[in-house]
Design a protein around this motif. Structure first.
Motif, PDB file in Angstrom:
ATOM      1  N   VAL A   9       0.862  -1.173   0.000  1.00  0.00           N
ATOM      2  CA  VAL A   9       0.000   0.000   0.000  1.00  0.00           C
ATOM      3  C   VAL A   9       0.897   1.222   0.000  1.00  0.00           C
ATOM      4  O   VAL A   9       1.747   1.379   0.877  1.00  0.00           O
ATOM      5  N   PHE A  10       0.730   2.066  -0.993  1.00  0.00           N
ATOM      6  CA  PHE A  10       1.496   3.299  -1.080  1.00  0.00           C
ATOM      7  C   PHE A  10       0.515   4.456  -0.940  1.00  0.00           C
ATOM      8  O   PHE A  10      -0.490   4.506  -1.630  1.00  0.00           O
ATOM      9  N   CYS A  11       0.813   5.366  -0.066  1.00  0.00           N
ATOM     10  CA  CYS A  11      -0.072   6.497   0.146  1.00  0.00           C
ATOM     11  C   CYS A  11       0.793   7.725   0.321  1.00  0.00           C
ATOM     12  O   CYS A  11       1.750   7.700   1.087  1.00  0.00           O
ATOM     13  N   CYS A  12       0.475   8.742  -0.391  1.00  0.00           N
ATOM     14  CA  CYS A  12       1.238   9.979  -0.257  1.00  0.00           C
ATOM     15  C   CYS A  12       0.284  11.120   0.005  1.00  0.00           C
ATOM     16  O   CYS A  12      -0.754  11.229  -0.631  1.00  0.00           O
ATOM     17  N   SER A  13       0.650  11.969   0.938  1.00  0.00           N
ATOM     18  CA  SER A  13      -0.100  13.180   1.200  1.00  0.00           C
ATOM     19  C   SER A  13       0.865  14.317   0.984  1.00  0.00           C
ATOM     20  O   SER A  13       2.012  14.257   1.409  1.00  0.00           O
ATOM     21  N   HIS A  14       0.394  15.349   0.336  1.00  0.00           N
ATOM     22  CA  HIS A  14       1.286  16.453   0.068  1.00  0.00           C
ATOM     23  C   HIS A  14       0.647  17.753   0.501  1.00  0.00           C
ATOM     24  O   HIS A  14      -0.453  18.087   0.098  1.00  0.00           O
ATOM     25  N   ALA A  15       1.333  18.454   1.336  1.00  0.00           N
ATOM     26  CA  ALA A  15       0.996  19.824   1.657  1.00  0.00           C
ATOM     27  C   ALA A  15       2.235  20.604   1.252  1.00  0.00           C
ATOM     28  O   ALA A  15       3.350  20.142   1.477  1.00  0.00           O
ATOM     29  N   GLN A  16       2.098  21.734   0.668  1.00  0.00           N
ATOM     30  CA  GLN A  16       3.240  22.441   0.122  1.00  0.00           C
ATOM     31  C   GLN A  16       4.366  22.615   1.142  1.00  0.00           C
ATOM     32  O   GLN A  16       5.529  22.570   0.795  1.00  0.00           O
ATOM     33  N   ASP A  17       4.008  22.796   2.400  1.00  0.00           N
ATOM     34  CA  ASP A  17       5.024  23.051   3.409  1.00  0.00           C
ATOM     35  C   ASP A  17       5.796  21.814   3.823  1.00  0.00           C
ATOM     36  O   ASP A  17       6.988  21.866   4.048  1.00  0.00           O
ATOM     37  N   ASN A  18       5.110  20.664   3.992  1.00  0.00           N
ATOM     38  CA  ASN A  18       5.758  19.530   4.614  1.00  0.00           C
ATOM     39  C   ASN A  18       5.215  18.210   4.084  1.00  0.00           C
ATOM     40  O   ASN A  18       4.260  17.682   4.629  1.00  0.00           O
ATOM     41  N   PRO A  19       5.795  17.661   3.045  1.00  0.00           N
ATOM     42  CA  PRO A  19       5.280  16.390   2.543  1.00  0.00           C
ATOM     43  C   PRO A  19       5.699  15.222   3.436  1.00  0.00           C
ATOM     44  O   PRO A  19       6.807  15.208   3.953  1.00  0.00           O
ATOM     45  N   ILE A  20       4.799  14.268   3.655  1.00  0.00           N
ATOM     46  CA  ILE A  20       5.145  13.018   4.316  1.00  0.00           C
ATOM     47  C   ILE A  20       4.571  11.900   3.479  1.00  0.00           C
ATOM     48  O   ILE A  20       3.622  12.104   2.728  1.00  0.00           O
ATOM     49  N   SER A  21       5.152  10.733   3.582  1.00  0.00           N
ATOM     50  CA  SER A  21       4.633   9.625   2.798  1.00  0.00           C
ATOM     51  C   SER A  21       4.374   8.432   3.704  1.00  0.00           C
ATOM     52  O   SER A  21       5.020   8.261   4.721  1.00  0.00           O
ATOM     53  N   LEU A  22       3.419   7.613   3.321  1.00  0.00           N
ATOM     54  CA  LEU A  22       3.037   6.427   4.069  1.00  0.00           C
ATOM     55  C   LEU A  22       3.157   5.247   3.130  1.00  0.00           C
ATOM     56  O   LEU A  22       2.436   5.167   2.149  1.00  0.00           O
ATOM     57  N   GLU A  23       4.099   4.388   3.409  1.00  0.00           N
ATOM     58  CA  GLU A  23       4.299   3.208   2.580  1.00  0.00           C
ATOM     59  C   GLU A  23       4.423   2.006   3.504  1.00  0.00           C
ATOM     60  O   GLU A  23       5.392   1.884   4.237  1.00  0.00           O
ATOM     61  N   PHE A  24       3.393   1.139   3.488  1.00  0.00           N
ATOM     62  CA  PHE A  24       3.342  -0.036   4.347  1.00  0.00           C
ATOM     63  C   PHE A  24       3.212  -1.285   3.514  1.00  0.00           C
ATOM     64  O   PHE A  24       2.568  -1.292   2.471  1.00  0.00           O
ATOM     65  N   LYS A  25       3.757  -2.370   4.038  1.00  0.00           N
ATOM     66  CA  LYS A  25       3.320  -3.683   3.594  1.00  0.00           C
ATOM     67  C   LYS A  25       2.021  -3.930   4.357  1.00  0.00           C
ATOM     68  O   LYS A  25       1.722  -3.222   5.320  1.00  0.00           O
ATOM     69  N   ASN A  64      10.764  -3.280  10.129  1.00  0.00           N
ATOM     70  CA  ASN A  64       9.687  -4.098  10.680  1.00  0.00           C
ATOM     71  C   ASN A  64       9.314  -3.605  12.066  1.00  0.00           C
ATOM     72  O   ASN A  64      10.190  -3.295  12.881  1.00  0.00           O
ATOM     73  N   TYR A  65       8.014  -3.579  12.335  1.00  0.00           N
ATOM     74  CA  TYR A  65       7.497  -3.105  13.617  1.00  0.00           C
ATOM     75  C   TYR A  65       6.535  -4.127  14.199  1.00  0.00           C
ATOM     76  O   TYR A  65       5.842  -4.837  13.471  1.00  0.00           O
ATOM     77  N   THR A  66       6.470  -4.148  15.526  1.00  0.00           N
ATOM     78  CA  THR A  66       5.496  -4.969  16.240  1.00  0.00           C
ATOM     79  C   THR A  66       4.916  -4.159  17.388  1.00  0.00           C
ATOM     80  O   THR A  66       5.569  -3.262  17.932  1.00  0.00           O
ATOM     81  N   PHE A  67       3.695  -4.493  17.747  1.00  0.00           N
ATOM     82  CA  PHE A  67       3.018  -3.881  18.882  1.00  0.00           C
ATOM     83  C   PHE A  67       2.190  -4.978  19.531  1.00  0.00           C
ATOM     84  O   PHE A  67       1.560  -5.774  18.837  1.00  0.00           O
TER      85      PHE A  67
END
Length: 171
Positions: A14-30, A87-90
């Motif tokens: 799953v690739f998800c990108c959000s863009h705000a002109q000031d501060n882009p962040i991206s979300l890329e998860f398996k 890799n992360y776990t909770f």
């Protein structure tokens, strides 16, 4: 400020990108794996890359719409940036997870109720009764077999902007 959100699902990623002109962040998860085993909620996910990430917030819901934060995991990326998969776990006891969500929402409902003294008294009595029932009744098993639990992971950047994963049903 112009914003956009782009979600691409490709080959299990799953690739998800959000863009705000000031501060882009991206979300890329398996894909996120969430299950209850041995009376414990276990969540596993992997980030593909990280850009300016501080932490991941874990949130649950009984209806898939109203979520409550139950914990967080700090980013493993040095400085919040990584071009390699991480890799992360909770894990958290599953006892009372849905009861906790319900108890969190009850005070909110009370503040929106009629302010008449009788209604406040009834609300307080109901809150105490439901709270006592939830705390004692949820000890018998992890999450009752007929209860559905949904989960999402929020990727929080260093400026506290949050992007959420796809909502998953806990198995």
């Amino acid at each position: 400020m112009k914003n956009f959100l782009l979600l691409i699902i490709f080959s299990g990623f799953v690739f998800c990108c959000s863009h705000a002109q000031d501060n882009p962040i991206s979300l890329e998860f398996k894909p996120i794996i969430a299950k209850i085993a041995a009376n414990e909620l276990q969540v596993e996910w992997s980030s593909i890359t990280e850009n300016n990430i501080n932490r991941y917030d874990i949130e649950v819901s009984g209806d898939g719409k109203s979520f409550t934060k139950i914990g967080n995991v700090l980013s493993k990326a040095e400085g919040g940036n990584s071009t390699s998969p991480l890799n992360y776990t909770f894990a958290r006891s599953a006892t009372g997870l849905l009861a906790g969500v319900t108890l969190f929402l009850l005070p909110i409902l009370g503040f929106s109720a009629n302010k008449a003294r009788r209604n406040k008294t009834m609300f307080i009595l109901a809150f105490v009764f439901i709270g006592a029932a939830a705390l004692t009744g949820c000890r018998k098993s992890e999450v009752a077999k007929n209860e559905t639990l949904y989960l999402r992971v929020g990727q929080v950047d260093n400026t506290n902007h949050i992007l959420y994963s796809k909502i998953v049903k806990v198995q």
